[in-house]
Enzyme design. Structure first.
Site, PDB file in Angstrom:
ATOM      1  N   HIS A  77     -11.398  16.495 -17.218  1.00 28.99           N
ATOM      2  CA  HIS A  77     -11.862  15.631 -15.958  1.00 28.99           C
ATOM      3  C   HIS A  77     -10.637  16.498 -14.675  1.00 28.99           C
ATOM      4  O   HIS A  77     -11.516  17.160 -14.077  1.00 28.99           O
ATOM      5  CB  HIS A  77     -11.114  14.411 -16.480  1.00 28.99           C
ATOM      6  CG  HIS A  77     -11.584  13.359 -16.894  1.00 28.99           C
ATOM      7  ND1 HIS A  77     -12.613  12.483 -15.901  1.00 28.99           N
ATOM      8  CD2 HIS A  77     -12.200  12.901 -18.030  1.00 28.99           C
ATOM      9  CE1 HIS A  77     -13.232  11.427 -16.723  1.00 28.99           C
ATOM     10  NE2 HIS A  77     -12.775  11.853 -17.612  1.00 28.99           N
ATOM     11  N   GLY A 120     -17.557  -1.069 -17.270  1.00 26.76           N
ATOM     12  CA  GLY A 120     -17.484  -0.160 -19.241  1.00 26.76           C
ATOM     13  C   GLY A 120     -16.959   1.172 -19.010  1.00 26.76           C
ATOM     14  O   GLY A 120     -17.046   2.606 -18.410  1.00 26.76           O
ATOM     15  N   GLY A 152     -19.227   5.115 -14.403  1.00 30.18           N
ATOM     16  CA  GLY A 152     -19.268   5.842 -13.305  1.00 30.18           C
ATOM     17  C   GLY A 152     -18.477   5.182 -12.297  1.00 30.18           C
ATOM     18  O   GLY A 152     -18.149   5.937 -12.086  1.00 30.18           O
ATOM     19  N   LYS A 153     -17.229   4.309 -12.684  1.00 24.90           N
ATOM     20  CA  LYS A 153     -16.246   4.238 -12.548  1.00 24.90           C
ATOM     21  C   LYS A 153     -15.131   5.303 -11.626  1.00 24.90           C
ATOM     22  O   LYS A 153     -14.562   5.285 -10.731  1.00 24.90           O
ATOM     23  CB  LYS A 153     -15.515   2.991 -13.130  1.00 24.90           C
ATOM     24  CG  LYS A 153     -14.875   3.890 -14.778  1.00 24.90           C
ATOM     25  CD  LYS A 153     -14.028   2.081 -15.138  1.00 24.90           C
ATOM     26  CE  LYS A 153     -13.722   3.122 -16.643  1.00 24.90           C
ATOM     27  NZ  LYS A 153     -14.930   3.551 -17.027  1.00 24.90           N
ATOM     28  N   THR A 179      -2.637   8.672 -16.865  1.00 19.11           N
ATOM     29  CA  THR A 179      -2.059   7.616 -18.336  1.00 19.11           C
ATOM     30  C   THR A 179      -2.572   8.523 -19.561  1.00 19.11           C
ATOM     31  O   THR A 179      -1.916   7.944 -20.693  1.00 19.11           O
ATOM     32  CB  THR A 179      -3.258   6.818 -18.135  1.00 19.11           C
ATOM     33  OG1 THR A 179      -3.759   6.275 -18.561  1.00 19.11           O
ATOM     34  CG2 THR A 179      -1.901   5.842 -16.782  1.00 19.11           C
TER      35      THR A 179
END
Length: 172
Positions: free
Chosen positions: A53, A9, A13-14, A38
């Site tokens: 990021h 979700g 933390g993915k 993307t």
């Protein structure tokens, strides 16, 4: 080479988990990891997210921007490369708004992932565990993302669900 799918979700933390996988592989092989992104900075808030990021990754990463041409970006990877593709759901959203054939786009991505000699970690959002969206476009997005995630999970060698920063291996 087979790819790893990391699903979770929002703020699960993915992406951090996927980056750790790639960094470990890069240390073992001595290559610079690549981040295939993307997202598009269509407003100030998204530009800030993208900048954060990029700063989190540091200068050891190279970046490829592929808001729509994701299969081509994967195809350009070479055998020694390790890459994180972040993320499928933003890519789907870009194509959905362009009224593209999403099934065709997803099958092209899966083909590219199955043929690349590189190590690729694919990040996607789990969007089907929340409430039913209140409008047709949001419901279409949820449905398309769910279908794409099923296709990607079936093709992936490894699937990891990340929740609250904790990885749970679903496949194998």
């Amino acid at each position: 080479m087979a790819f790893t799918l990391v699903i979770g979700g929002a703020r699960s933390g993915k992406s951090a988990y996927a980056s750790r996988i790639a960094e470990a592989h890069a240390r073992e092989t001595g290559v610079c990891p690549t981040m295939i992104v993307t997202a598009e900075a269509l407003d100030a808030e998204m530009a800030e997210r993208i900048a954060a990021h990029r700063a989190d990754r540091g200068e050891t990463w190279s970046t490829v921007e592929a808001p729509r041409a994701l299969a081509q970006a994967v195809t350009a990877l070479e055998g020694a490369d390790v890459a994180v593709l972040d993320c499928v759901t933003l890519w789907l959203s870009n194509h959905l708004l362009d009224d593209a054939d999403l099934a065709l786009e997803v099958s092209g991505l899966v083909l590219a992932l199955s043929l690349t000699p590189a190590q690729v970690v694919v990040v996607t959002n789990e969007v089907g565990q929340g409430v039913v969206p209140d409008n047709a476009l949001a419901r279409q997005f949820r449905d398309e993302a769910g279908r794409a995630n099923q296709v990607l999970a079936a093709a992936a060698e490894r699937v990891v669900l990340v929740t609250a920063g904790l990885p749970l291996t679903l496949k194998p």
